[in-house]
Enzyme design. Structure first.
Site, short mmCIF file in Angstrom:
data_model
loop_
_atom_site.label_atom_id
_atom_site.label_comp_id
_atom_site.label_asym_id
_atom_site.label_seq_id
_atom_site.Cartn_x
_atom_site.Cartn_y
_atom_site.Cartn_z
N GLY A 60 -62.10 32.89 78.16
CA GLY A 60 -61.47 34.12 78.63
C GLY A 60 -62.19 35.34 78.09
O GLY A 60 -62.81 35.28 77.03
N GLN A 65 -62.89 44.06 75.63
CA GLN A 65 -63.98 43.43 74.89
C GLN A 65 -65.36 43.90 75.36
O GLN A 65 -66.36 43.67 74.68
CB GLN A 65 -63.91 41.90 74.98
CG GLN A 65 -62.68 41.33 74.28
CD GLN A 65 -62.65 39.83 74.40
OE1 GLN A 65 -62.12 39.28 75.35
NE2 GLN A 65 -63.23 39.13 73.43
N CYS A 111 -62.84 33.79 69.29
CA CYS A 111 -62.88 34.98 70.14
C CYS A 111 -64.32 35.45 70.24
O CYS A 111 -65.04 35.45 69.24
CB CYS A 111 -62.00 36.06 69.50
SG CYS A 111 -61.94 37.59 70.42
N LEU A 112 -64.72 35.86 71.44
CA LEU A 112 -66.09 36.34 71.63
C LEU A 112 -66.35 37.64 70.86
O LEU A 112 -67.50 38.00 70.64
CB LEU A 112 -66.39 36.52 73.12
CG LEU A 112 -66.46 35.21 73.91
CD1 LEU A 112 -66.46 35.49 75.41
CD2 LEU A 112 -67.69 34.39 73.52
N GLU A 155 -55.63 36.55 75.71
CA GLU A 155 -56.23 37.65 76.46
C GLU A 155 -55.27 38.81 76.64
O GLU A 155 -55.66 39.97 76.55
CB GLU A 155 -56.74 37.15 77.83
CG GLU A 155 -57.84 36.10 77.76
CD GLU A 155 -58.99 36.45 76.83
OE1 GLU A 155 -59.37 37.64 76.77
OE2 GLU A 155 -59.52 35.55 76.16
N HIS A 158 -55.32 41.08 73.82
CA HIS A 158 -56.45 42.03 73.81
C HIS A 158 -56.08 43.33 74.52
O HIS A 158 -56.59 44.40 74.17
CB HIS A 158 -57.69 41.43 74.47
CG HIS A 158 -58.50 40.56 73.56
ND1 HIS A 158 -58.98 41.00 72.35
CD2 HIS A 158 -58.94 39.28 73.69
CE1 HIS A 158 -59.67 40.02 71.76
NE2 HIS A 158 -59.65 38.97 72.56
#
Ligand code: ZN
Length: 186
Positions: A60, A65, A111-112, A155, A158
């Site tokens: 996701g 982000q 998490c990216l 997500e 975020h």
């Protein structure tokens, strides 16, 4: 296309903002963003493309982000080999109802936007019913459980300036979570 350099990391103020509701019809930029978010996630699950473009695998990715503070995210999850993946863009997403039962990933979440392993259980609702809009402005409703439910909540966080590790008890990261069924990710 979105690359790892386009993804902002923890400490960046945009990750702590409440993202803005999106209005329809989408602008050309917003439509492109929807495509780009989903494209990143799909590409990141392809070993060859990961290597070629230096992508980190994810399931996701949310607009904040990539430093766009709008209520948009994309998910792409292959639950079973051979089964159609769950793949969608969610705009102005909401959880309309949820189970009392909780769940968490035994391996923890990643998490990216976080370049380190953070140990600990992240409690999530085991089942959720959600509503969101697609890029054409059409509202849809879905019921999610298991990994898709966890990813949706990650997500959605975020969009509200919340990082997954905010949910981890720092003094007892692996403490038993009441009413929770753990989930193993293969
Ligand atoms: Zn994340």
């Amino acid at each position: 296309m979105i690359l790892m350099d386009d993804i902002i990391r923890e400490g960046h103020p945009t990750l702590r903002k409440i993202a803005e509701e999106v209005t329809f019809p989408l602008t050309d930029d917003e439509r492109k963003l929807c495509n780009d978010l989903l494209e990143y996630i799909i590409n990141s699950q392809d070993d060859e493309l990961c290597e070629r473009y230096g992508l980190r695998p994810g399931i996701g990715l949310a607009a904040p982000q990539v430093n766009v503070s709008k209520r948009i995210f994309a998910l792409h999850i292959e639950e079973e080999e051979g089964k159609k993946p769950l793949s969608f863009v969610a705009i102005n997403p909401k959880i309309v109802s949820h189970s009392v039962e909780k769940t968490y990933l035994i391996s923890g979440e990643g998490c990216l936007s976080v370049d380190r392993d953070v140990d600990g259980f992240v409690p999530r609702y085991a089942r959720i019913t959600v509503k969101a809009f697609d890029p054409d402005g059409k509202e849809y409703k879905m019921r999610l459980k298991g990994l898709p439910a966890i990813a949706f909540q990650h997500e959605l966080d975020h969009l509200n300036g919340i990082m997954f590790y905010d949910h981890i008890d720092v003094n007892a990261p692996f403490k038993v979570i009441p009413d929770a069924t753990p989930l193993e990710r293969d």
